[in-house]
Design an enzyme around this catalytic site. Structure first.
Site, mmCIF file in Angstrom:
data_model
loop_
_atom_site.group_PDB
_atom_site.id
_atom_site.type_symbol
_atom_site.label_atom_id
_atom_site.label_comp_id
_atom_site.label_asym_id
_atom_site.label_seq_id
_atom_site.Cartn_x
_atom_site.Cartn_y
_atom_site.Cartn_z
ATOM 1 N N LYS A 265 0.837 -1.198 0.000
ATOM 2 C CA LYS A 265 0.000 0.000 0.000
ATOM 3 C C LYS A 265 0.874 1.249 0.000
ATOM 4 O O LYS A 265 1.918 1.304 0.648
ATOM 5 C CB LYS A 265 -0.916 0.012 1.216
ATOM 6 C CG LYS A 265 -1.933 -1.130 1.256
ATOM 7 C CD LYS A 265 -2.937 -1.013 0.118
ATOM 8 C CE LYS A 265 -4.006 -2.088 0.189
ATOM 9 N NZ LYS A 265 -4.900 -1.928 1.344
ATOM 10 N N GLN A 325 -1.088 -12.582 10.613
ATOM 11 C CA GLN A 325 -1.422 -12.469 9.197
ATOM 12 C C GLN A 325 -0.113 -12.279 8.444
ATOM 13 O O GLN A 325 0.910 -11.970 9.045
ATOM 14 C CB GLN A 325 -2.352 -11.276 8.966
ATOM 15 C CG GLN A 325 -1.752 -9.955 9.447
ATOM 16 C CD GLN A 325 -2.791 -8.881 9.668
ATOM 17 O OE1 GLN A 325 -3.915 -9.153 10.062
ATOM 18 N NE2 GLN A 325 -2.411 -7.628 9.408
ATOM 19 N N ASP A 360 -2.733 -7.009 0.276
ATOM 20 C CA ASP A 360 -1.377 -7.111 0.835
ATOM 21 C C ASP A 360 -1.319 -8.003 2.073
ATOM 22 O O ASP A 360 -0.255 -8.156 2.675
ATOM 23 C CB ASP A 360 -0.830 -5.725 1.175
ATOM 24 C CG ASP A 360 -1.689 -4.975 2.188
ATOM 25 O OD1 ASP A 360 -2.896 -5.267 2.291
ATOM 26 O OD2 ASP A 360 -1.149 -4.098 2.886
ATOM 27 N N ASP A 396 -3.479 -7.975 17.616
ATOM 28 C CA ASP A 396 -4.264 -7.342 16.564
ATOM 29 C C ASP A 396 -5.461 -8.209 16.188
ATOM 30 O O ASP A 396 -5.319 -9.394 15.855
ATOM 31 C CB ASP A 396 -3.367 -7.128 15.338
ATOM 32 C CG ASP A 396 -4.044 -6.342 14.245
ATOM 33 O OD1 ASP A 396 -4.192 -5.119 14.399
ATOM 34 O OD2 ASP A 396 -4.424 -6.968 13.228
ATOM 35 N N ASN A 397 -6.650 -7.618 16.250
ATOM 36 C CA ASN A 397 -7.879 -8.267 15.783
ATOM 37 C C ASN A 397 -8.026 -9.721 16.241
ATOM 38 O O ASN A 397 -8.236 -10.621 15.418
ATOM 39 C CB ASN A 397 -7.946 -8.227 14.249
ATOM 40 C CG ASN A 397 -8.322 -6.862 13.716
ATOM 41 O OD1 ASN A 397 -9.037 -6.107 14.374
ATOM 42 N ND2 ASN A 397 -7.849 -6.531 12.532
ATOM 43 N N GLU A 425 -7.057 -6.127 21.025
ATOM 44 C CA GLU A 425 -7.516 -5.049 20.149
ATOM 45 C C GLU A 425 -8.716 -5.578 19.367
ATOM 46 O O GLU A 425 -8.610 -5.998 18.234
ATOM 47 C CB GLU A 425 -6.392 -4.608 19.201
ATOM 48 C CG GLU A 425 -6.738 -3.365 18.390
ATOM 49 C CD GLU A 425 -7.032 -3.660 16.920
ATOM 50 O OE1 GLU A 425 -7.335 -2.707 16.186
ATOM 51 O OE2 GLU A 425 -6.951 -4.829 16.506
ATOM 52 N N LYS A 537 0.524 4.551 9.244
ATOM 53 C CA LYS A 537 0.466 3.147 8.824
ATOM 54 C C LYS A 537 1.032 2.968 7.420
ATOM 55 O O LYS A 537 1.446 1.857 7.057
ATOM 56 C CB LYS A 537 -0.987 2.648 8.859
ATOM 57 C CG LYS A 537 -1.584 2.552 10.251
ATOM 58 C CD LYS A 537 -2.899 1.809 10.256
ATOM 59 C CE LYS A 537 -3.961 2.516 9.433
ATOM 60 N NZ LYS A 537 -5.252 1.787 9.460
ATOM 61 N N TYR A 538 1.055 4.044 6.642
ATOM 62 C CA TYR A 538 1.463 3.917 5.238
ATOM 63 C C TYR A 538 2.643 4.808 4.863
ATOM 64 O O TYR A 538 3.091 4.770 3.720
ATOM 65 C CB TYR A 538 0.270 4.247 4.331
ATOM 66 C CG TYR A 538 -0.977 3.495 4.706
ATOM 67 C CD1 TYR A 538 -1.070 2.122 4.483
ATOM 68 C CD2 TYR A 538 -2.045 4.146 5.310
ATOM 69 C CE1 TYR A 538 -2.215 1.423 4.844
ATOM 70 C CE2 TYR A 538 -3.194 3.455 5.672
ATOM 71 C CZ TYR A 538 -3.272 2.095 5.443
ATOM 72 O OH TYR A 538 -4.391 1.396 5.804
#
Length: 679
Positions: A265, A325, A360, A396-397, A425, A537-538
């Protein structure tokens, strides 16, 4: 007409089956134990407490007839052979209560044991007979037999005292029999015949930082001291004095691993990345490694360990993000394609939340036939970073991964490393959030970001501080995250940033913020989304920490107040207070308090929720509950202003320029010379 004779009935009848008495167990157990608290889902999951807490156990106890009962709660660390005991006392209406201390972290267990108290029953009946003037010679012989039974179960000095009492009862000398510590000795040594035992219930005891902590999130790649350079772990080490100055004790780093190139990204989540775009840290893995590697531009594992060690010198723990992930370039994709879900066209299923697509990122397939190997590998990721000195993880998640995996993984890790802390989270449905807390997550993100009105905040805090939620769920309030910038911030009003941080830091004992975006009051969203524009984040950001508009001084003061006042170290004493205007409840002024367990530290917070207008009102103070004299002092810890208050209702006024009071309520004292002072 022929009438048939009735058919003769058989004298044989079916023999009813006799229930198996062996299945009953000891049928002479007469005490019933019900409604034990605190337990979660009937004892399926552990109650959560902090080391040093005293846990209160309550239950209903009753039996047939009119005999006196006795009961204890017994407790021990999981795996220990010996039990410790604490007596239960009768409250009212067959409700009983007892307490015991939690002196070590890890898994513990408790059980209620109750029985007919034969000695207390005998004493009670003897007293009534004596009061009625009845002959009690036979009754004294019954009592002597009970005391003798206890004496035979004792030894040493205890046995000697009991034998003296036994002889006195045989001789009819009641005064001598009851002269010693007979009640205490009988409670210890008289066998508990036919005692009823409850189920054994679990408790998880966490270390203090699980309840009281202040988290600061930063992106290591944005910590360079000059614009245009990729930050390193060594740069983060240089940032530690700043984090310590702000008063945070947990430094949380987003993923520090190599970042994938495929479908990387670009800025502002663009689908097309430029040559210099660093990609999202959550797209984990490339040829340089995966979840057990560090991004080469951040440094080496040795550099990371140096950061962990240096942070400890400032009283700061480093927390790592664990995101299960992978980018398409992760070594797992090549080495273990069976851990991912294949599409009919032979490609691997990427993450998506239709219509959103995250090409991604590849999620793991927790329904794979190779699930056992997958579980073991994911657990090993935690172990790897634990071995590097990390004891706190933000996950995360977690609600998008298998719950049974989390229960197995987290509890097996905490059995080996009981000081671990896991922050969930999971911005998801309440029952899912609470289930994650049940199965092993220590703390959780919450809905605080979206609770903005007085009614919403009050209702939500009452939910979080009331059992059963408070027995399993430890909230961590964040006013912002890299993913979340909510509408109240969009106008960039300083008052909003101050009040949201102040409430996060005082409503709950644990709070966090994503910086430096917060103290520098970043407030521009992506159009139509609750997310920052020019998001870290990017892309790599350069932050001017010395900007004159920074809230760093206020944040530091806020955390200093938290550290210095034990009332703010817990959530269970939270109480909301009425604020009146023209004899009606004020909708813009929110007042709440916390007290230390000994009642000596009282903190009263009053917040103006309106960033545009000044509001005035009369806050109600529970004078009797706080044992205040008619005159007392409200010391504002933010401004050092001191107000002499009296009575139940006192005037407050808050403007957008000064939207928060954090009062220390001080009682009027008098020293040995007669001088009065507030303390």
């Amino acid at each position: 007409m022929t009438v048939k004779a009735p058919r003769a009935r058989s004298r044989r009848t079916a023999t009813p089956s006799v229930p198996d008495l062996a299945a009953v167990g000891e049928g002479r157990r007469r005490v019933i134990i019900e409604a034990v608290e605190p337990i979660i889902d009937g004892g399926r999951y552990p109650v959560k407490r902090i080391v040093g807490d005293t846990i209160t156990v309550r239950c209903d106890l009753f039996a047939d007839g009119h005999d006196e009962l006795a009961a204890v709660v017994r407790y021990r660390p999981l795996g220990a052979k010996a039990w410790h005991e604490a007596a239960l006392r009768h409250l009212v209406n067959d409700r009983w209560e007892g307490q015991f201390p939690l002196t070590s972290i890890g898994r513990h267990e408790f059980q209620v044991v109750a029985w007919i108290d034969r000695f207390a029953t005998w004493v009670h009946q003897l007293e009534k007979r004596l009061a009625a003037g009845q002959d009690v010679q036979v009754d004294l012989q019954i009592g002597a037999a009970l005391v003798g039974e206890a004496a035979r179960n004792a030894d040493g000095a205890d046995a000697a005292v009991l034998h003296v009492a036994e002889a006195a009862l045989i001789a009819g000398d009641v005064d001598t029999a009851f002269a010693g510590e007979i009640y205490a000795l009988m409670a210890i040594h008289l066998p508990r015949r036919f005692a009823t035992e409850s189920e054994i219930y679990p408790i998880t005891v966490e270390r203090e930082r699980a309840r009281f902590s202040a988290w600061y999130e930063l992106f290591p790649r944005s910590t360079a001291t000059e614009p245009g350079r990729h930050g390193t772990f060594r740069d983060v080490i240089k940032r530690l004095p700043y984090v310590a100055e702000l008063g945070f004790d947990v430094l949380y780093l987003p993923p520090i691993h190599p970042i994938g190139h495929t479908f990387r990204k670009g800025k502002n989540n663009s689908l097309t990345a430029g040559a210099d775009d660093p990609g999202s840290p959550w797209a984990i893995g490339n040829a340089d490694g995966g979840h057990m590697s560090v991004h080469p531009q951040l440094g080496t594992l040795d550099d990371f360990r140096a950061l962990v060690d240096e942070a400890r010198k400032y009283g700061i723990e480093v927390a790592l993000d664990i995101a299960f992930q992978c980018s398409p370039d992760h070594p797992y994709v090549r080495e273990h394609p069976e851990w991912f879900r294949a599409r009919p066209d032979g490609t691997i299923q990427y993450a998506e939340n239709p219509p959103k697509k995250y090409q991604d990122i590849y999620p793991f397939d927790f329904e794979t036939d190779a699930w056992q190997e997958l579980w073991q590998e994911l657990r090993q990721i935690f172990v790897f970073w634990i071995e590097q000195g990390v004891r706190i993880f933000r996950v995360d998640n977690p609600h998008t991964k298998n719950f049974r995996f989390w229960e197995w993984c987290l509890n097996s890790l905490k059995a080996e490393y009981p000081d671990l802390i896991f922050l969930s989270e999971a911005f998801t449905r309440p029952k899912v959030m609470y289930h994650l807390a049940k199965i092993g997550f220590t703390q959780s993100y919450t809905y605080y970001t979206w609770r903005t009105t007085k009614a919403e905040i009050t209702q939500y805090m009452r939910e979080l501080t009331t059992p059963p939620v408070s027995d399993l769920f430890i909230p961590n309030f964040w006013p912002n995250t890299p993913d979340i910038l909510t509408p109240q911030f969009y106008r960039g009003q300083r008052a909003v940033f101050i009040t949201r941080a102040a409430m996060a830091a005082t409503l709950t004992a644990s709070w966090g913020m994503y910086g430096p975006a917060y103290e520098l009051m970043e407030h521009t969203p992506v159009p139509g989304r609750e997310e920052y524009i020019d998001n870290e984040k990017y892309e790599i950001r350069y932050w001017n920490l010395d900007a004159p508009h920074s809230l760093r001084g206020f944040i530091a003061q806020l955390n200093r107040i938290r550290r210095n006042h034990p009332a703010l170290h817990r959530n269970d004493t939270l109480r909301f207070h009425r604020v009146d205007i023209d004899f009606h409840e004020h909708e813009w002024l929110l007042a709440y308090s916390k007290t230390s367990l000994d009642g000596q530290d009282i903190i009263l917070v009053v917040v103006n929720l309106d960033p545009d207008h000044t509001h005035r009102g009369w806050v109600q103070v529970p004078v009797a509950d706080w044992n205040l004299t008619n005159i007392y002092q409200a010391h504002d810890l933010l401004t050092d202003a001191r107000y002499q208050w009296s009575g139940e209702f006192n005037y407050v006024e808050l403007s957008p320029a000064a939207p928060v009071h954090i009062f220390r309520i001080r009682r009027l004292r008098r020293d040995e010379r007669g001088f009065e002072y507030f303390a």
